[in-house]
Design an enzyme around this catalytic site. Structure first.
Site, short mmCIF file in Angstrom:
data_model
loop_
_atom_site.label_atom_id
_atom_site.label_comp_id
_atom_site.label_asym_id
_atom_site.label_seq_id
_atom_site.Cartn_x
_atom_site.Cartn_y
_atom_site.Cartn_z
N PHE A 104 0.85 -1.18 0.00
CA PHE A 104 0.00 0.00 0.00
C PHE A 104 0.90 1.23 0.00
O PHE A 104 1.93 1.27 0.67
CB PHE A 104 -0.91 0.01 1.22
N THR A 175 -1.05 2.17 12.98
CA THR A 175 -2.23 1.39 13.37
C THR A 175 -1.91 0.49 14.56
O THR A 175 -2.79 0.21 15.39
CB THR A 175 -2.71 0.55 12.18
N HIS A 214 -4.53 -7.83 9.82
CA HIS A 214 -3.10 -7.54 9.81
C HIS A 214 -2.41 -8.13 11.04
O HIS A 214 -2.97 -8.15 12.14
CB HIS A 214 -2.88 -6.02 9.77
N TYR A 359 4.25 17.57 38.13
CA TYR A 359 4.89 18.56 37.25
C TYR A 359 4.11 18.84 35.98
O TYR A 359 4.43 19.77 35.24
CB TYR A 359 6.32 18.13 36.91
#
Length: 514
Positions: A104, A175, A214, A359
């Site tokens: 891609f 992702t 994926h 902080y």
């Protein structure tokens, strides 16, 4: 072992200026260096088409060409640029090349480069609103603009017409990060829901995705502490075009629930990496709702296409999911890194990720009126990513970005038609966006007589093509078969590049088969 050479004579060609104060941001140097860098970038884009897409180098080549130890003394910036040109560029795989079709795309644009450059120069660290109000508000604005382009429900927006919403977004690096932070939020919610004390019940949580999801999902699950034995990979097949079957998902989730496990998270994908399969978002959400499981939509690649009305139906049902991520750095002309994560209820995310050391305390954060983006990510520090995304949308507008998507899809259709017109090849899965999965079909010749022979023929074709340097394609395995992936979308690509690649494929195939 190598060591730092402190002998000044070793770097006599690069003498240090005596008595000069080190000023790394000297205004004249900034202007000079960046002019040279911009000239390099412009020349690179003009010439990248003529460069081999894949480099012909061996592992370790760069250490052999450049110094193994850092220099003690200064060198003119021109020397640095010369080494960049002579040693680094020849070892690059040129993702910007119009002959790059392997993965891609990592799209880019002048506006994105300018935005990234300016953000790098400002070097703000916007972990809280107070740390950089403009950085936070720019990111919020850019995300809401993109949400409108995608026609996402207002429940995913940071700001609505009625003021601050309950949902919102954050820009992350990849992702992988989006999946990890939502998995952590879903994990904590499931532990609370099941009455577990701390992480004691973690071994009972189960997560789900299609086998085409994926690999980053499965990695993120392990990082979030899920038991690998409870990470479900739901088989897919040609009958669903390799998308997730809601019936199989329900069967898996119900079986786990009956066994005393807690269905926790489902990942649906819009545009899988292997074949661009699309999981039915609405149906998946309906199944997950039975078990109060978190639903995340990974639209990293194809989400960009959904700014075009003709592709928006792939997100139907998104109003019922808990989170969605997409990556403008893939297909929306915005350079790495830029992954946009939207969640329907930001409190579920910040409840798991919030940190509030003394902080960092301030009145703005305590007021509840601002977004502190550090609480929606793993780390605290963060880049000014919103600027480049905003500059892309502000400069090009929705119409031009839609035109870009449609042009890539049209070029992919051209390639698909060319493949279908040659009876030696077959298109393996439907082309949903700008990826064509194809292969030399079994029976196309003596070298591809069987399916197994065809697998080897396709592997050889890929290797021969890539060795030419004139094109770069990648492969995957779909339905047990070796398949070539032809991904259109490089920012410099035009139709003649697609046609030239096809001619090379035909020529190489003929040479192989004869």
């Amino acid at each position: 072992m190598g060591s730092l050479d402190t002998n000044p004579t070793a770097f006599s060609a690069f003498p240090a200026g005596e008595g000069e104060t080190f000023q790394p941001l000297n205004a004249d140097d900034v202007r000079s260096y960046l002019h040279k860098a911009v000239d390099f970038i412009s020349d690179y884009y003009k010439s990248v088409e003529s460069m081999p897409v894949l480099p012909n180098v061996k592992p370790g080549y760069l250490q052999d060409e450049l110094r193994a130890s850092p220099p003690t003394y200064s060198a003119p910036f021109d020397v640095t640029m010369k080494e960049l040109r002579s040693s680094v560029v020849p070892g690059m795989t040129h993702w910007a090349s119009p002959n790059f079709f392997a993965f891609f795309p990592s799209t880019n644009s002048a506006a994105a480069i300018a935005g990234d450059l300016i953000a790098s120069a400002m070097n703000t660290v916007g972990f809280t609103w107070q740390a950089s109000p403009a950085a936070t508000e720019m990111e919020v604005l850019a995300l809401d603009w993109l949400a409108q382009m995608l026609n996402l429900p207002t429940s995913f927006m940071n700001r609505t017409g009625e003021g601050r919403g309950t949902g919102g977004g954050v820009i992350l690096g990849t992702t992988s990060e989006a999946m990890l932070v939502t998995l952590v939020a879903a994990r904590d919610a499931a532990l609370r829901r099941s009455g577990s004390d701390g992480v004691a019940g973690l071994h009972r949580l189960a997560v789900y995705a299609a086998d085409q999801t994926h690999s980053t999902f499965f990695k993120a699950c392990r990082l979030a502490g899920f038991d690998p034995a409870n990470i479900r990979s739901i088989p897919t097949g040609a009958e669903t075009d390799y998308g997730l079957d809601p019936a199989r998902l329900l069967e898996a989730m119900q079986a786990d629930a009956d066994a005393g496990l807690v269905p926790t998270y489902v990942c649906a994908t819009v545009g899988t990496t292997s074949s661009n399969a699309v999981d039915p978002v609405g149906a998946v959400a309906d199944v997950a709702a039975r078990f109060a499981a978190w639903v995340h939509v990974d639209a990293a690649y194809a989400g960009s296409a959904c700014i075009c009305p003709e592709f928006r139906h792939h997100l139907d049902g998104v109003e019922r999911v808990d989170s969605i991520s997409m990556s403008p750095h893939k297909w929306l002309m915005t350079c790495l890194d830029c992954t946009c994560l939207y969640v329907r209820d930001t409190h579920r995310l910040t409840g798991s990720l919030e940190t509030n050391p003394e902080y960092l305390k301030n009145h703005a954060s305590d007021s509840g009126e601002v977004t502190d983006l550090k609480d929606m990510q793993v780390g605290v520090g963060r880049r000014f990513r919103g600027l480049k995304l905003w500059m892309v949308m502000r400069t090009y507008g929705v119409a031009k970005l839609q035109e870009h998507i449609r042009s890539d899809v049209a070029m992919a259709k051209v390639f698909e038609d060319l493949v279908r017109g040659d009876d030696r090849f077959e298109v393996v899965v439907p082309r949903n966006f700008a990826l064509v999965c194809f292969r030399i079909r079994a029976g196309a010749g003596a070298a591809a007589a069987t399916e197994e022979d065809a697998d080897e023929a396709n592997r050889e074709l890929m290797e021969r093509l890539n060795k030419t340097g004139k094109a770069y394609v990648a492969h995957t395995v779909v339905g047990g078969r070796f398949v070539l992936r032809f991904a259109v979308g490089s920012s410099l690509q035009e139709e003649h590049h697609v046609r030239s690649a096809w001619e090379l494929i035909k020529k190489t195939t003929t040479e192989m088969m004869n």
